[in-house]
Scaffold this active site. Structure first.
Site, PDB file in Angstrom:
ATOM      1  N   PRO B 118     -49.526  -9.542  -7.398  1.00  0.00           N
ATOM      2  CA  PRO B 118     -50.028 -10.627  -8.579  1.00  0.00           C
ATOM      3  C   PRO B 118     -49.020 -11.171  -9.690  1.00  0.00           C
ATOM      4  O   PRO B 118     -47.951 -11.115  -9.502  1.00  0.00           O
ATOM      5  CB  PRO B 118     -50.362  -9.304  -9.532  1.00  0.00           C
ATOM      6  CG  PRO B 118     -49.479  -8.113  -9.507  1.00  0.00           C
ATOM      7  CD  PRO B 118     -48.937  -8.124  -7.608  1.00  0.00           C
ATOM      8  N   THR B 120     -48.656 -11.093 -12.941  1.00  0.00           N
ATOM      9  CA  THR B 120     -48.689 -10.107 -14.137  1.00  0.00           C
ATOM     10  C   THR B 120     -47.130  -9.194 -13.762  1.00  0.00           C
ATOM     11  O   THR B 120     -46.541  -9.428 -14.336  1.00  0.00           O
ATOM     12  CB  THR B 120     -49.745  -8.775 -14.824  1.00  0.00           C
ATOM     13  OG1 THR B 120     -50.023  -8.471 -13.462  1.00  0.00           O
ATOM     14  CG2 THR B 120     -50.793  -9.607 -14.843  1.00  0.00           C
ATOM     15  N   ASN B 121     -47.116  -9.045 -12.256  1.00  0.00           N
ATOM     16  CA  ASN B 121     -45.996  -8.180 -12.115  1.00  0.00           C
ATOM     17  C   ASN B 121     -45.073  -8.278 -10.537  1.00  0.00           C
ATOM     18  O   ASN B 121     -45.287  -8.213 -10.073  1.00  0.00           O
ATOM     19  CB  ASN B 121     -45.820  -6.753 -12.189  1.00  0.00           C
ATOM     20  CG  ASN B 121     -46.624  -5.808 -13.461  1.00  0.00           C
ATOM     21  OD1 ASN B 121     -46.014  -5.741 -13.950  1.00  0.00           O
ATOM     22  ND2 ASN B 121     -48.026  -6.058 -13.663  1.00  0.00           N
ATOM     23  N   GLY B 201     -56.592  -9.350  -9.524  1.00  0.00           N
ATOM     24  CA  GLY B 201     -58.254  -9.633 -10.302  1.00  0.00           C
ATOM     25  C   GLY B 201     -58.494  -8.278  -9.784  1.00  0.00           C
ATOM     26  O   GLY B 201     -59.311  -9.111  -8.131  1.00  0.00           O
ATOM     27  N   GLY B 219     -58.419  -1.178  -8.706  1.00  0.00           N
ATOM     28  CA  GLY B 219     -59.942  -1.595  -9.510  1.00  0.00           C
ATOM     29  C   GLY B 219     -59.150  -1.899 -10.997  1.00  0.00           C
ATOM     30  O   GLY B 219     -57.924  -1.414 -10.630  1.00  0.00           O
ATOM     31  N   CYS B 252     -51.081  -2.412 -16.249  1.00  0.00           N
ATOM     32  CA  CYS B 252     -52.282  -2.128 -16.343  1.00  0.00           C
ATOM     33  C   CYS B 252     -52.589  -0.859 -16.251  1.00  0.00           C
ATOM     34  O   CYS B 252     -54.062  -0.584 -16.473  1.00  0.00           O
ATOM     35  CB  CYS B 252     -53.004  -2.076 -14.197  1.00  0.00           C
ATOM     36  SG  CYS B 252     -52.189  -1.379 -13.296  1.00  0.00           S
ATOM     37  N   GLU B 340     -60.467  -4.295 -21.849  1.00  0.00           N
ATOM     38  CA  GLU B 340     -58.483  -3.822 -20.557  1.00  0.00           C
ATOM     39  C   GLU B 340     -58.498  -6.002 -21.511  1.00  0.00           C
ATOM     40  O   GLU B 340     -58.493  -6.410 -21.311  1.00  0.00           O
ATOM     41  CB  GLU B 340     -58.659  -4.886 -19.519  1.00  0.00           C
ATOM     42  CG  GLU B 340     -57.497  -4.142 -18.715  1.00  0.00           C
ATOM     43  CD  GLU B 340     -57.464  -4.454 -16.536  1.00  0.00           C
ATOM     44  OE1 GLU B 340     -58.339  -5.592 -16.392  1.00  0.00           O
ATOM     45  OE2 GLU B 340     -56.363  -3.669 -16.726  1.00  0.00           O
TER      46      GLU B 340
END
Lengths: 424, 503
Positions: B118, B120-121, B201, B219, B252, B340
């Site tokens: 991802p 994000t990380n 995602g 998820g 997440c 979220e």
């Protein structure tokens, strides 16, 4: 009924019958006698499918023509794309495809200056011989006994007389042959001082891939320099990354004056061959560029495909694959010798070029048949029937390599049986 | 000049297909390595990765514009040496002998793992998945999010080099340098891929599960956090603010909505304020709602941004704030702020008791976050139990921040960048992904009958079994002596046979 749209055959027998009547009676019957009733129908990846549907894994590859596999999807797409735009082209004029492929080949081949195209290997060898004669103003050519360079007007005379005498094409006065790996004999031949070139397969394929002794090829090249002859490297079977580098001669640290490539260059889908020449050997291209002409040589469709082949061969993943396949068979064959040493006596190998030695004078003929019965197609060396040519593809998957060896192992008892039945 | 005249193959896809086969070769060779070699490789790669933790933290923030460098460095460290400290003592290589059940289990690594990374990380996930794969003798192909492709490719190349130098097979770590959605869709369904691990995602996860290949997909999160009247408010405030601001809420597992008992709410907010939280006014809350949620869903431009930057974008000042707290009246999916939020914005609501807390938490998780994470700050076991039993979360972190608690860094769940969301969250994985998930076992199972004794498999090494007897190298070339011998042998055998028959 086999209906191909354009033509149809009632059965496989019908095809054999027509092959004998209209095409080549001896060749057709030869394979029938050898127990190989193969008519290649569909083909995909490293597999062939007989007309009767039987699948065979291809380790013959027609001498490396199918180095990247049969009908590689990327090459098919390349050719289809080219067909929407090009045809064979016109050899008289400069062409984008020929210029681009020439540049690509020269960039990856040290020491070469120009590229002359042909449609097949023999034509390229003829060009090589012509170029050497032009540069040296000498006529004689030296090759090795049991060497093989194709069946052109000049090239055929360099090979075994089985192929030349029948057509009265042998010319022993101008085409001198010496034993392989015998540097003394080589010097004897070259020191006459009237030799235009030595032509050498980097590893003689049809002879069963005997490996050049350490320093042999380098010594041959040194003798060529000493006596003013050119060194022609025939890379038709050893090129295309099959020895671990793009050209086999690179792995032996020699620098030829001329080199020939064919077979795999075509990707197996559009015939093309090339003769690469250094500045001296290629100088006739400055004097009279139309001295050699070939309508199909360097056809633009072939150039586009070959350009893609060269690109594919240089991908790190392709090179990694060649090394992985080579290492796999090195280990696997060593194990097979342990298990079947009574008939299987040795392995010659450089990269994915292998010759498997069996210790019966015609051992490879029987092994080839046993393998055929076990779903693997590998051909014996026609000039040394102890040796089975083992030519795995550059992009073979591990799964298929493992399958090949499982089939090989399972075929050995049958090979043993055939050899025993053949007697001595 | 600009138009390409010939139709050409998709060379990027063709090259990627070659990577898959290279990975297959690597997987086969890797599975032949012994534990000592595997350990050496894992340690070397973890060491190299750890040494570059700061370098890639900087790069990741620079390339993605998300997160906090210092926190990314911490995650990179935890996902390199931290993993070795956690799992280094475990043996995923040797057969396991269970004499009581008369069973021997042989490790069967997955083979080729295709790992989606991802944005994000990015680096932490590259480190994490690669080391998990190496520990279990799997080859891995990393497929980064296009927004983090350069840093991921560089990190993967660095790890591949360290692995190779330590004796790993060629191609054991590879990366897709130019990822695109059509390319990834084709690759994850390549039959030569053994396992897809999808972190990203919902679209990515869904694609992994419909690929036809075995897959671990997880998820999205949407974690509620409850503070009841038994909690240490000072510690709870400190932990929640630290967790919500950790890497700007990019994990997440970050807290989405804070539910506080009415009786402690004001004191909690005051404590959070002193930890650096900015408590928004109703006007600021409205501005944030507008900024963060567009008609397309969450405003991705705000992912992982600093609280002050988000406030400025929304049109108010919160300079120096670590997080923005947005009090809301309604904890239902129609209140967008309780969805979220991968940014340091925390919704806040007051609840009367545990039942109302559960109702609120369940409501907000109804549309997103099922199977994921929750947290509670409490000293009351019945509250903790009620919360865990009623919520659709698969992990409830207690008295710790949810970001690092649920992801296993500050709890004993096992540090993981892939958080299983279980059946309810559309995943086959319910735990935090660990190396155990990447290896299966072939089992040798003996007859249960007592009379059939179990074999002694101690020291029987599948990697080093005795070879078959060597066949003597004899020539089949004509040999009169041998023929004579054979004739003699045949005669003896025939005599024996007829003697047997006669008897």
């Amino acid at each position: 009924m086999f209906d191909y749209g354009h033509f149809r055959f009632e059965s496989k027998e019908d095809l054999f019958d027509k092959s004998i009547r209209f095409w080549n009676p001896d060749k057709t019957k030869f394979w029938q006698k050898a127990g190989i009733d193969l008519v290649i129908d569909r083909r995909e990846g490293y597999c062939l499918f007989d007309m009767d549907g039987r699948r065979l894994i291809d380790l013959h590859l027609n001498g490396g023509t199918y180095n990247l596999g049969h009908r590689h999807p990327e090459l098919i797409e390349t050719l289809k794309g080219a067909l929407d735009y090009f045809d064979m082209g016109n050899h008289w004029f400069p062409s984008v495809a020929r210029a681009a492929l020439s540049e690509a080949l020269i960039r990856v081949t040290p020491g070469m200056k120009y590229v002359v195209f042909g449609a097949g290997g023999a034509e390229a060898v003829d060009i090589a011989i012509k170029s050497a004669r032009y540069a040296t103003k000498r006529r004689k050519i030296v090759s090795i006994i049991k060497g093989y360079h194709g069946h052109g007007g000049l090239s055929v005379a360099t090979g075994d007389d089985r192929f030349s005498k029948i057509f009265l094409a042998d010319m022993p006065e101008t085409f001198i042959q010496v034993p392989f790996n015998d540097i003394g004999a080589m010097e004897q031949a070259l020191k006459s001082g009237d030799i235009a070139a030595l032509i050498m397969e980097t590893i003689p394929a049809t002879y069963g891939f005997p490996m050049p002794k350490d320093g042999y090829l380098q010594a041959c090249k040194a003798l060529c320099e000493k006596y003013g002859a050119m060194y022609i490297a025939d890379e038709v079977q050893t090129g295309m990354m099959r020895c671990g580098q793009l050209w086999g001669w690179q792995t032996y640290n020699i620098q030829p004056d001329i080199m020939v490539t064919a077979k795999g260059l075509s990707g197996g889908i559009y015939p093309i061959s090339a003769c690469l020449v250094n500045e001296r050997a290629g100088d006739w291209l400055n004097e009279d560029g139309a001295a050699h002409i070939s309508t199909a040589g360097g056809a633009e469709l072939g150039c586009v495909v070959a350009h893609k082949v060269i690109e594919m061969l240089h991908r790190p993943e392709t090179i990694a694959s060649v090394h992985a396949v080579a290492e796999f068979f090195r280990e696997a064959m060593a194990e097979m010798i342990q298990r079947h040493g009574d008939i299987f006596s040795g392995v010659r190998q450089r990269g994915v070029v292998l010759g498997l030695e069996f210790n019966h004078p015609e051992g490879a003929v029987y092994v080839s048949r046993a393998l055929y019965e076990h779903g693997v197609w590998a051909i014996f060396s026609s000039l040394d029937k102890r040796v089975l040519q083992w030519k795995p593809g550059a992009l073979l998957s591990h799964a298929m390599c493992q399958e090949i060896m499982d089939r090989f192992d399972a075929a050995m008892p049958r090979a043993r049986e055939l050899i025993a039945a053949a007697g001595k | 000049m600009d138009q390409v005249l010939l139709t050409v193959p998709d060379a990027v896809y063709e090259k990627a297909k070659l990577k898959v086969e290279r990975s297959r070769w690597a997987a086969v060779k890797f599975q032949k390595l012994d534990r000592a070699t595997v350990t050496r490789i894992v340690n070397a790669v973890a060491h190299a990765a750890h040494a570059k933790a700061q370098f890639y933290a900087d790069w990741a923030v620079r390339e993605t514009g998300m997160g906090v460098v210092d926190h990314k460095r911490q995650k990179n460290e935890a996902c390199s040496r931290g993993l070795v400290e956690m799992y280094g003592a475990e043996d995923f290589v040797a057969p396991r002998i269970d004499a009581a059940r008369k069973i021997v289990e042989l490790p069967r690594p997955a083979g080729v793992i295709f790992a989606l990374i991802p944005v994000t990380n990015p680096v932490a996930t590259v480190y994490f998945k690669t080391l998990m794969a190496l520990m279990t003798r799997n080859a891995i192909i990393l497929s980064p999010h296009p927004g983090a492709k350069a840093v991921c490719a560089d990190a993967a190349a660095m790890m591949a080099e360290a692995a190779k130098a330590a004796g790993a097979p060629d191609g054991v770590i590879q990366v897709i340098e130019e990822p695109t959605i059509p390319l990834i869709e084709k690759l994850i369904s390549d039959e030569r891929v053994d396992l897809v691990i999808a972190t990203g995602g919902p679209a990515v996860v869904k694609a992994a599960y419909t690929s036809g290949n075995p897959a671990f997909g997880v998820g999205p999160g949407n974690a509620p956090v409850l503070v009841d009247d038994t909690a240490d408010l000072r510690l709870a405030a400190k932990r929640i603010v630290a967790s919500k601001s950790f890497d700007n809420s990019i994990l997440c597992t970050n807290e989405s909505t804070l539910l506080a008992y009415q009786t402690v709410a004001d004191a909690l907010l005051a404590a959070m304020k002193s930890e650096g939280a900015h408590i928004c006014t109703p006007d600021e809350v409205a501005k944030l709602r507008k900024l963060l949620f567009t008609s397309q869903g969450f405003n991705t431009a705000m992912i992982g941004k600093d609280a002050a930057v988000i406030a400025r974008e929304a049109g108010f000042n919160a300079a120096g704030a670590k997080i923005l707290v947005t009090p809301v009246d309604l904890v239902q999916p129609e209140e967008k702020l309780v969805r979220e939020k991968l940014c340091p914005v925390l919704a806040f609501a007051r609840v009367a008791n545990i039942d109302q807390a559960i109702a609120c938490a369940r409501s907000m998780m109804r549309t997103a976050g099922r199977g994921h994470s929750a947290a509670i700050h409490s000293r009351k076991e019945t509250n903790i139990m009620a919360f865990a039993a009623a919520l659709p979360a698969l992990r409830v972190a207690v008295n710790t921040g949810c970001s690092l608690g649920s992801s296993g860094f500050e709890t004993h769940l096992g540090p993981s960048m892939t958080i299983g969301t279980g059946f309810s969250g559309g995943s086959s994985l319910s735990e935090n992904l660990t190396p155990h998930h990447l290896v299966q076992y072939a089992r040798i199972a003996y007859n249960k009958e007592a009379a059939e004794t179990f074999g002694d498999f101690n020291g029987v090494d599948p990697l080093n079994l005795p070879r078959a007897q060597n066949v003597a190298l004899t020539s089949v070339a004509h040999n009169a002596d041998l023929d004579e011998l054979r004739r003699e042998l045949r005669k003896i055998i025939l005599e024996e046979l007829s003697a047997v028959r006669a008897a």
